[in-house]
Design a protein around this motif. Structure first.
Motif, PDB file in Angstrom:
ATOM      1  N   VAL A  33      23.709   4.816 -11.893  1.00 14.07           N
ATOM      2  CA  VAL A  33      25.076   4.380 -12.149  1.00 14.07           C
ATOM      3  C   VAL A  33      25.538   4.939 -13.490  1.00 14.07           C
ATOM      4  N   ASP A  34      26.769   5.390 -13.543  1.00 21.94           N
ATOM      5  CA  ASP A  34      27.380   5.813 -14.802  1.00 21.94           C
ATOM      6  C   ASP A  34      27.718   4.546 -15.580  1.00 21.94           C
ATOM      7  N   ASN A  35      27.060   4.344 -16.723  1.00 15.72           N
ATOM      8  CA  ASN A  35      27.261   3.111 -17.495  1.00 15.72           C
ATOM      9  C   ASN A  35      28.691   2.935 -17.972  1.00 15.72           C
ATOM     10  N   ALA A  36      29.369   4.016 -18.253  1.00 13.03           N
ATOM     11  CA  ALA A  36      30.730   3.919 -18.781  1.00 13.03           C
ATOM     12  C   ALA A  36      31.737   3.515 -17.707  1.00 13.03           C
ATOM     13  N   SER A  37      31.636   4.106 -16.519  1.00 14.45           N
ATOM     14  CA  SER A  37      32.640   3.859 -15.484  1.00 14.45           C
ATOM     15  C   SER A  37      32.182   2.903 -14.389  1.00 14.45           C
ATOM     16  N   GLY A  38      30.861   2.705 -14.254  1.00 16.72           N
ATOM     17  CA  GLY A  38      30.343   1.893 -13.165  1.00 16.72           C
ATOM     18  C   GLY A  38      30.227   2.666 -11.859  1.00 16.72           C
ATOM     19  N   GLU A  39      30.567   3.953 -11.890  1.00 22.99           N
ATOM     20  CA  GLU A  39      30.514   4.785 -10.696  1.00 22.99           C
ATOM     21  C   GLU A  39      29.067   4.998 -10.259  1.00 22.99           C
ATOM     22  N   VAL A  40      28.814   4.863  -8.958  1.00 18.48           N
ATOM     23  CA  VAL A  40      27.496   5.136  -8.405  1.00 18.48           C
ATOM     24  C   VAL A  40      27.336   6.652  -8.299  1.00 18.48           C
ATOM     25  N   LEU A  41      26.353   7.189  -9.009  1.00 14.59           N
ATOM     26  CA  LEU A  41      26.124   8.634  -9.027  1.00 14.59           C
ATOM     27  C   LEU A  41      25.159   9.072  -7.931  1.00 14.59           C
ATOM     28  N   ALA A  42      24.204   8.208  -7.616  1.00 14.24           N
ATOM     29  CA  ALA A  42      23.224   8.530  -6.578  1.00 14.24           C
ATOM     30  C   ALA A  42      22.676   7.236  -6.004  1.00 14.24           C
ATOM     31  N   LEU A  43      22.370   7.259  -4.719  1.00 12.81           N
ATOM     32  CA  LEU A  43      21.785   6.102  -4.035  1.00 12.81           C
ATOM     33  C   LEU A  43      20.764   6.650  -3.053  1.00 12.81           C
ATOM     34  N   VAL A  44      19.492   6.306  -3.272  1.00 12.59           N
ATOM     35  CA  VAL A  44      18.409   6.810  -2.431  1.00 12.59           C
ATOM     36  C   VAL A  44      17.711   5.622  -1.804  1.00 12.59           C
ATOM     37  N   GLY A  45      17.561   5.650  -0.488  1.00 14.84           N
ATOM     38  CA  GLY A  45      16.998   4.505   0.220  1.00 14.84           C
ATOM     39  C   GLY A  45      15.572   4.668   0.682  1.00 14.84           C
ATOM     40  N   GLY A  46      14.950   5.771   0.396  1.00 21.92           N
ATOM     41  CA  GLY A  46      13.569   6.008   0.809  1.00 21.92           C
ATOM     42  C   GLY A  46      13.200   7.441   0.514  1.00 21.92           C
ATOM     43  N   ARG A  47      11.981   7.818   0.851  1.00 23.87           N
ATOM     44  CA  ARG A  47      11.543   9.169   0.500  1.00 23.87           C
ATOM     45  C   ARG A  47      11.618  10.151   1.656  1.00 23.87           C
ATOM     46  N   ASP A  48      11.645   9.660   2.895  1.00 23.82           N
ATOM     47  CA  ASP A  48      11.708  10.569   4.035  1.00 23.82           C
ATOM     48  C   ASP A  48      12.281   9.818   5.232  1.00 23.82           C
ATOM     49  N   PHE A  49      13.517  10.153   5.601  1.00 21.70           N
ATOM     50  CA  PHE A  49      14.194   9.472   6.695  1.00 21.70           C
ATOM     51  C   PHE A  49      13.460   9.655   8.016  1.00 21.70           C
ATOM     52  N   ALA A  50      12.752  10.773   8.175  1.00 21.17           N
ATOM     53  CA  ALA A  50      11.997  11.009   9.403  1.00 21.17           C
ATOM     54  C   ALA A  50      10.838  10.024   9.551  1.00 21.17           C
ATOM     55  N   LEU A  51      10.293   9.556   8.421  1.00 19.89           N
ATOM     56  CA  LEU A  51       9.186   8.600   8.463  1.00 19.89           C
ATOM     57  C   LEU A  51       9.664   7.166   8.616  1.00 19.89           C
ATOM     58  N   SER A  52      10.814   6.841   8.016  1.00 19.05           N
ATOM     59  CA  SER A  52      11.343   5.481   8.064  1.00 19.05           C
ATOM     60  C   SER A  52      12.853   5.527   7.926  1.00 19.05           C
ATOM     61  N   GLN A  53      13.536   4.950   8.883  1.00 15.82           N
ATOM     62  CA  GLN A  53      14.988   4.929   8.849  1.00 15.82           C
ATOM     63  C   GLN A  53      15.519   3.695   8.103  1.00 15.82           C
ATOM     64  N   PHE A  54      14.628   2.852   7.615  1.00 16.84           N
ATOM     65  CA  PHE A  54      15.024   1.664   6.861  1.00 16.84           C
ATOM     66  C   PHE A  54      15.519   2.096   5.482  1.00 16.84           C
ATOM     67  N   ASN A  55      16.752   1.750   5.138  1.00 15.97           N
ATOM     68  CA  ASN A  55      17.346   2.118   3.858  1.00 15.97           C
ATOM     69  C   ASN A  55      17.058   1.009   2.842  1.00 15.97           C
ATOM     70  N   ARG A  56      16.097   1.250   1.969  1.00 19.67           N
ATOM     71  CA  ARG A  56      15.696   0.230   1.001  1.00 19.67           C
ATOM     72  C   ARG A  56      16.776  -0.077  -0.021  1.00 19.67           C
ATOM     73  N   ALA A  57      17.698   0.837  -0.246  1.00 17.35           N
ATOM     74  CA  ALA A  57      18.760   0.631  -1.230  1.00 17.35           C
ATOM     75  C   ALA A  57      19.844  -0.307  -0.710  1.00 17.35           C
ATOM     76  N   THR A  58      20.109  -0.288   0.592  1.00 19.50           N
ATOM     77  CA  THR A  58      21.213  -1.089   1.128  1.00 19.50           C
ATOM     78  C   THR A  58      20.774  -2.177   2.098  1.00 19.50           C
ATOM     79  N   GLN A  59      19.581  -2.074   2.664  1.00 16.94           N
ATOM     80  CA  GLN A  59      19.165  -3.023   3.692  1.00 16.94           C
ATOM     81  C   GLN A  59      18.101  -4.019   3.241  1.00 16.94           C
TER      82      GLN A  59
END
Length: 138
Positions: A33-59
């Motif tokens: 997150v950009d501390n100044a604006s609060g804008e989300v710069l990156a969101l990663v939910g796991g290391r390999d979608f082919a191995l697991s479709q569960f999004n740890r960041a949102t689910q």
């Protein structure tokens, strides 16, 4: 401990590439997150979608208590160093809502330990004691 990864930067691309030398199978999430604006710069939910479709960041439903520990141990520690010690033992905090007696997830106490070990083991009591030691103005 051996080297667990390496990073390289292709000169023509301007980006970094990280590669693990050992596959631990561990999954994680990350949010930048950009501390100044609060804008989300990156969101990663796991290391390999082919191995697991569960999004740890949102689910995932994480315990909120553990999410503040990196800030307590890493940033605001009031000048505390990783090698400083703290006592992991029963404690009661007196609040306007009455007494609060927190517990560690495991239900045990480990006595005197470094802040580094307390963080690595995600101990609740040391984190609360460290944060309380800063005072109410911070």
């Amino acid at each position: 401990m051996g080297r667990v990864g390496r990073m390289g930067r292709p000169a023509r691309m301007g980006w970094f590439h990280a590669q693990l030398e050992q596959d631990s199978g561990v999954q994680a999430s990350m949010m930048a997150v950009d501390n100044a604006s609060g804008e989300v710069l990156a969101l990663v939910g796991g290391r390999d979608f082919a191995l697991s479709q569960f999004n740890r960041a949102t689910q995932s439903e994480r315990e909120v208590g553990s999410s503040f520990k990196p800030y307590v141990y890493g940033g605001g520690g009031g000048g505390a160093k990783p090698t400083d010690t703290i006592v992991d033992a029963p404690v009661t905090f007196y609040t306007s809502g009455g007494p609060y007696t927190p517990h560690n997830y495991e239900g045990d106490y480990k006595g005197t330990m470094t802040l580094l070990n307390a963080f690595a083991e995600s101990r609740n009591i040391p984190a609360l004691k460290l944060r309380t030691s800063w005072g109410s103005r911070r």
